[in-house]
Motif scaffolding. Structure first.
Motif, PDB file in Angstrom:
ATOM      1  N   ARG A  91       0.835  -1.197   0.000  1.00 14.90           N
ATOM      2  CA  ARG A  91       0.000   0.000   0.000  1.00 14.90           C
ATOM      3  C   ARG A  91       0.877   1.257   0.000  1.00 14.90           C
ATOM      4  N   VAL A  92       0.696   2.112  -1.009  1.00 22.57           N
ATOM      5  CA  VAL A  92       1.457   3.354  -1.119  1.00 22.57           C
ATOM      6  C   VAL A  92       0.492   4.506  -1.405  1.00 22.57           C
ATOM      7  N   TYR A  93       0.983   5.722  -1.230  1.00 22.62           N
ATOM      8  CA  TYR A  93       0.209   6.905  -1.575  1.00 22.62           C
ATOM      9  C   TYR A  93       1.159   7.948  -2.139  1.00 22.62           C
ATOM     10  N   TYR A  94       0.620   8.932  -2.837  1.00 22.18           N
ATOM     11  CA  TYR A  94       1.462   9.867  -3.580  1.00 22.18           C
ATOM     12  C   TYR A  94       1.988  10.984  -2.686  1.00 22.18           C
ATOM     13  N   ALA A  95       3.157  11.504  -3.082  1.00 22.25           N
ATOM     14  CA  ALA A  95       3.782  12.622  -2.375  1.00 22.25           C
ATOM     15  C   ALA A  95       3.793  13.825  -3.303  1.00 22.25           C
ATOM     16  N   GLY A  96       2.839  14.716  -3.132  1.00 26.28           N
ATOM     17  CA  GLY A  96       2.757  15.875  -4.006  1.00 26.28           C
ATOM     18  C   GLY A  96       1.970  15.541  -5.258  1.00 26.28           C
ATOM     19  N   ARG A  97       0.725  15.982  -5.311  1.00 29.13           N
ATOM     20  CA  ARG A  97      -0.130  15.588  -6.419  1.00 29.13           C
ATOM     21  C   ARG A  97       0.282  16.233  -7.743  1.00 29.13           C
ATOM     22  N   VAL A 151      -1.146  34.889  -8.090  1.00 26.44           N
ATOM     23  CA  VAL A 151      -1.873  33.616  -8.126  1.00 26.44           C
ATOM     24  C   VAL A 151      -2.515  33.377  -6.770  1.00 26.44           C
ATOM     25  N   LEU A 152      -3.808  33.155  -6.747  1.00 23.65           N
ATOM     26  CA  LEU A 152      -4.517  32.770  -5.527  1.00 23.65           C
ATOM     27  C   LEU A 152      -4.223  33.714  -4.355  1.00 23.65           C
ATOM     28  N   GLY A 153      -4.235  35.001  -4.638  1.00 21.37           N
ATOM     29  CA  GLY A 153      -4.077  35.984  -3.576  1.00 21.37           C
ATOM     30  C   GLY A 153      -2.653  36.222  -3.120  1.00 21.37           C
ATOM     31  N   LEU A 177       1.512  25.777  -5.358  1.00 26.31           N
ATOM     32  CA  LEU A 177       0.147  26.282  -5.326  1.00 26.31           C
ATOM     33  C   LEU A 177      -0.724  25.481  -6.286  1.00 26.31           C
ATOM     34  N   ASN A 178      -2.006  25.435  -6.003  1.00 19.58           N
ATOM     35  CA  ASN A 178      -2.952  24.668  -6.824  1.00 19.58           C
ATOM     36  C   ASN A 178      -2.901  25.108  -8.287  1.00 19.58           C
ATOM     37  N   ARG A 179      -2.558  24.152  -9.164  1.00 16.23           N
ATOM     38  CA  ARG A 179      -2.496  24.402 -10.610  1.00 16.23           C
ATOM     39  C   ARG A 179      -1.680  25.656 -10.905  1.00 16.23           C
ATOM     40  N   MET A 184      -0.421  30.743 -13.661  1.00 18.29           N
ATOM     41  CA  MET A 184       0.578  31.740 -14.040  1.00 18.29           C
ATOM     42  C   MET A 184       0.482  32.064 -15.529  1.00 18.29           C
ATOM     43  N   CYS A 185       0.406  31.026 -16.333  1.00 18.35           N
ATOM     44  CA  CYS A 185       0.315  31.228 -17.785  1.00 18.35           C
ATOM     45  C   CYS A 185      -0.982  31.938 -18.165  1.00 18.35           C
ATOM     46  N   SER A 186      -2.073  31.531 -17.545  1.00 22.12           N
ATOM     47  CA  SER A 186      -3.367  32.137 -17.836  1.00 22.12           C
ATOM     48  C   SER A 186      -3.367  33.633 -17.519  1.00 22.12           C
ATOM     49  N   TYR A 187      -2.743  34.004 -16.415  1.00 14.44           N
ATOM     50  CA  TYR A 187      -2.673  35.416 -16.029  1.00 14.44           C
ATOM     51  C   TYR A 187      -1.963  36.233 -17.102  1.00 14.44           C
ATOM     52  N   LEU A 188      -0.989  35.616 -17.781  1.00 14.73           N
ATOM     53  CA  LEU A 188      -0.209  36.317 -18.807  1.00 14.73           C
ATOM     54  C   LEU A 188      -0.769  36.106 -20.213  1.00 14.73           C
ATOM     55  N   GLY A 189      -1.967  35.520 -20.311  1.00 19.38           N
ATOM     56  CA  GLY A 189      -2.632  35.370 -21.599  1.00 19.38           C
ATOM     57  C   GLY A 189      -2.252  34.137 -22.383  1.00 19.38           C
ATOM     58  N   TYR A 190      -1.651  33.164 -21.713  1.00 16.70           N
ATOM     59  CA  TYR A 190      -1.254  31.914 -22.370  1.00 16.70           C
ATOM     60  C   TYR A 190      -2.101  30.750 -21.855  1.00 16.70           C
TER      61      TYR A 190
END
Length: 263
Positions: A91-97, A151-153, A177-179, A184-190
């Motif tokens: 049984r394992v779980y992820y480190a950092g999604r 990003v996110l405040g 940070l989430n996504r 970051m890209c979206s904020y700059l129009g990408y």
């Protein structure tokens, strides 16, 4: 040891998730509902949803090339969850999604303490990505990425970013940070068309193919733990964006420095 540490070292979840399980009433100790922060001994019988929990005998750390479309969740009811996909015998779980629409390096382990240290943003651990966008990558765009984007405040930490093709760039982050990259890209129009994580600290995809995984070597684990200890014990005196970073957290803290050459 504390109950949440016992559950994480048994390979069930992180300590934070263990606390949630206890609060939800899903954990019992010697037949009685567990309480947050309680201590357990080897002789105690710990159960999750009525099933006895036993510590894992062998510690593992897996490097997995997560395909796009596989979701980072331990919820087996989710059709394309990462745990069911790899079907690892321990049984394992992820480190950092890594979000569902992204691919690349994902670490899976049954070592709760290791997960906590890798994910701790205050240690400035590096994560490297290769990003494909819908518009030509310009130096102006890269410079804004390097210096920080709202990003996110908050403003993202300074980072390294280098052009790798007309529509492609490489970036090294020390926060999660989430996504974050997509925002970051979206904020700059990408718009991000493809996002692949290639490295976490000293661990890289290497020759792994999409959907493959391997166990980390002894040398890789030793170096990983060395970097973690360095991040825990050695910190710079000056304040960096209101935070106290580790000393020598990585060569990419300076955006002017070049990316590590491919091995």
């Amino acid at each position: 040891m504390r109950l949440n540490k016992f559950l994480s070292e048994a390979g069930l979840c992180s300590r934070r998730e263990a606390d949630r399980l206890v609060e939800a009433g899903r954990v019992t100790v010697n037949g009685k509902p567990a309480s947050s922060g309680m201590q357990v001994e080897d002789s105690d019988q710990v159960c999750l949803d009525g099933n006895q929990v036993k510590p894992q005998e062998r510690k593992v750390l897996l490097l997995f090339y997560k395909p796009k479309g596989i979701e980072c969740t331990a919820n087996l009811q989710v059709k394309k969850n990462v745990i069911s996909y790899i079907q690892y015998p321990i049984r394992v779980y992820y480190a950092g999604r890594l979000d569902k629409d992204s691919e690349g390096l994902l670490l899976l382990t049954n070592q709760g303490d290791l997960v906590n240290e890798i994910m701790k943003a205050g240690n400035f651990h590096e994560k490297e990505y290769l990003v494909t966008v819908d518009r030509p990558v310009t130096e102006e765009f890269l410079q804004k990425i390097r210096t920080g984007v709202p990003v996110l405040g908050t403003i993202t930490r300074p980072c390294a970013a280098e052009k790798r093709g007309e529509y492609e760039f490489q970036i090294v982050l020390t926060q999660g940070l989430n996504r974050q990259i997509r925002r970051m890209c979206s904020y700059l129009g990408y718009e991000v068309k493809k996002l692949k994580r290639t490295r976490i600290m000293n661990l890289t995809l290497g020759n792994l193919k999409v959907g493959e995984y391997r166990e980390a070597s002894k040398a890789e684990v030793q170096e990983l733990k060395r970097q973690i200890e360095e991040g825990k014990t050695v910190r710079k005196k000056e304040v960096y964006r209101g935070e106290k970073p580790v000393k020598n957290p990585g060569k990419y803290r300076n955006p002017e420095k070049k990316f590590r050459k491919k091995q």
